[in-house]
Design an enzyme around this catalytic site. Structure first.
Site, PDB file in Angstrom:
ATOM      1  N   GLU A 100     -10.531  38.563   5.399  1.00 21.14           N
ATOM      2  CA  GLU A 100     -11.251  37.790   6.419  1.00 21.14           C
ATOM      3  C   GLU A 100     -10.270  36.752   6.930  1.00 21.14           C
ATOM      4  O   GLU A 100      -9.972  35.773   6.251  1.00 21.14           O
ATOM      5  CB  GLU A 100     -12.490  37.114   5.814  1.00 21.14           C
ATOM      6  CG  GLU A 100     -13.221  36.237   6.829  1.00 21.14           C
ATOM      7  CD  GLU A 100     -14.224  35.290   6.195  1.00 21.14           C
ATOM      8  OE1 GLU A 100     -14.852  35.634   5.163  1.00 21.14           O
ATOM      9  OE2 GLU A 100     -14.378  34.162   6.728  1.00 21.14           O
TER      10      GLU A 100
ATOM     11  N   ARG B 165      -9.178  29.621  12.337  1.00 20.43           N
ATOM     12  CA  ARG B 165      -8.891  28.178  12.281  1.00 20.43           C
ATOM     13  C   ARG B 165      -7.456  27.881  12.640  1.00 20.43           C
ATOM     14  O   ARG B 165      -7.090  26.735  12.832  1.00 20.43           O
ATOM     15  CB  ARG B 165      -9.103  27.664  10.855  1.00 20.43           C
ATOM     16  CG  ARG B 165     -10.526  27.669  10.418  1.00 20.43           C
ATOM     17  CD  ARG B 165     -10.594  27.337   8.937  1.00 20.43           C
ATOM     18  NE  ARG B 165     -11.628  28.116   8.327  1.00 20.43           N
ATOM     19  CZ  ARG B 165     -11.866  28.170   7.028  1.00 20.43           C
ATOM     20  NH1 ARG B 165     -11.119  27.479   6.194  1.00 20.43           N
ATOM     21  NH2 ARG B 165     -12.842  28.892   6.573  1.00 20.43           N
TER      22      ARG B 165
ATOM     23  N   LYS C 236     -24.283  34.704   4.778  1.00 18.85           N
ATOM     24  CA  LYS C 236     -23.259  33.918   4.078  1.00 18.85           C
ATOM     25  C   LYS C 236     -23.910  32.639   3.567  1.00 18.85           C
ATOM     26  O   LYS C 236     -24.742  32.044   4.264  1.00 18.85           O
ATOM     27  CB  LYS C 236     -22.134  33.609   5.077  1.00 18.85           C
ATOM     28  CG  LYS C 236     -21.060  32.671   4.546  1.00 18.85           C
ATOM     29  CD  LYS C 236     -19.835  32.688   5.451  1.00 18.85           C
ATOM     30  CE  LYS C 236     -18.900  31.528   5.104  1.00 18.85           C
ATOM     31  NZ  LYS C 236     -17.490  31.887   5.132  1.00 18.85           N
TER      32      LYS C 236
HETATM   33  C1  3PG Z   1     -14.868  29.817   3.908  1.00 11.42           C
HETATM   34  O1  3PG Z   1     -14.596  29.688   5.085  1.00 11.42           O
HETATM   35  O2  3PG Z   1     -15.636  30.693   3.507  1.00 11.42           O
HETATM   36  C2  3PG Z   1     -14.323  28.841   2.936  1.00 11.42           C
HETATM   37  O3  3PG Z   1     -13.316  28.067   3.490  1.00 11.42           O
HETATM   38  C3  3PG Z   1     -13.879  29.425   1.642  1.00 11.42           C
HETATM   39  O4  3PG Z   1     -14.030  28.419   0.716  1.00 11.42           O
HETATM   40  P1  3PG Z   1     -12.934  28.121  -0.396  1.00 11.42           P
HETATM   41  O5  3PG Z   1     -11.674  27.732   0.346  1.00 11.42           O
HETATM   42  O6  3PG Z   1     -13.515  27.005  -1.229  1.00 11.42           O
HETATM   43  O7  3PG Z   1     -12.742  29.376  -1.187  1.00 11.42           O
END
Ligand code: 3PG
Length: 215
Positions: free
Chosen positions: A42, A46, A130
């Site tokens: 994924e 960003r 999600k």
């Molecule tokens: C996302 O976009 O799903 C999160 O940034 C993932 O979270 P994490 O960096 O705490 O794993």
């Protein structure tokens, strides 16, 4: 919507969430993840390199399922699809994105953490949602409580999931798969630490195998 991609999410168990600063790092990162047992990426939008990273993975690694993350508007959704994204992930319930994705048969995973958001998702045709940011919102305890009125919904939690709490997440019936960046942090990708990324993916897939021994 082609939900077979959702079956892949379940089979692989963990969806790596990537922030890639240089599109040149996209293919080696996805290769390392795949070699470690996680043939899914994924790629979040960003960073400036997000779309080109998706394009590179889609063109060069047909066995890796590549999607776009942090999709917050329709323009990004369309650009991601054009770049080759096979699925879309949004941190929240962006209704225009969901409606467009459903109409165009692109699997979409949208964020929902309140009953109202879950009902919006259900009314748009989504039963896989999600749950973000999971650990901050109460983790498994919160998922369990919010699931009770919605037995048809399953979640992909992200946010604060790491190797040490992964097994506990995957054991929960409502958890379809887990997402996270711990095995391929932004700095690890930027510094080209691909062996470390592969090892992190291997460790995660060992935990998934305990849940999905048949895959
Ligand atoms: C996302 O976009 O799903 C999160 O940034 C993932 O979270 P994490 O960096 O705490 O794993």
């Amino acid at each position: 919507m082609d939900t077979s991609i959702f079956d892949h999410f379940h089979a692989v168990g963990v969806i790596p969430v990537l922030e890639i600063d240089s599109a040149a790092h996209a293919v080696p990162t996805a290769e390392a993840l795949s070699a470690g047992g996680l043939p899914i990426a994924e790629v979040t939008l960003r960073t400036e390199a997000g779309l080109d990273s998706i394009r590179n993975i889609a063109r060069r690694l047909p066995d890796v399922l590549v999607g776009a993350g942090t999709v917050i508007n329709l323009k990004q959704a369309q650009a991601a699809r054009d770049a080759g994204a096979q699925f879309l992930v949004s941190p929240g319930m962006a209704e225009d994105v969901v409606i467009w994705a459903v109409k165009n048969q692109i699997p979409v995973l949208a964020g929902a953490v309140t009953p109202t958001e879950i009902m919006r998702g259900l009314n748009l045709g989504l039963t896989l949602l999600k749950f973000f940011p999971s650990e901050t919102l109460g983790g498994l305890k919160a998922i369990k409580a919010i699931s009770d009125p919605f037995p048809q919904v399953r979640f992909i939690p992200t946010g604060g999931i790491r190797l040490d709490n992964l097994a506990e997440y995957l054991r929960m019936e409502k958890v379809h798969a887990a997402g996270g960046s711990w095995m391929a942090k932004r700095a690890m990708i930027a510094e080209g630490r691909f062996e470390e990324i592969q090892r992190g993916a291997e460790e995660a897939s060992e935990i998934v195998k305990l849940r999905n021994p048949i895959f």
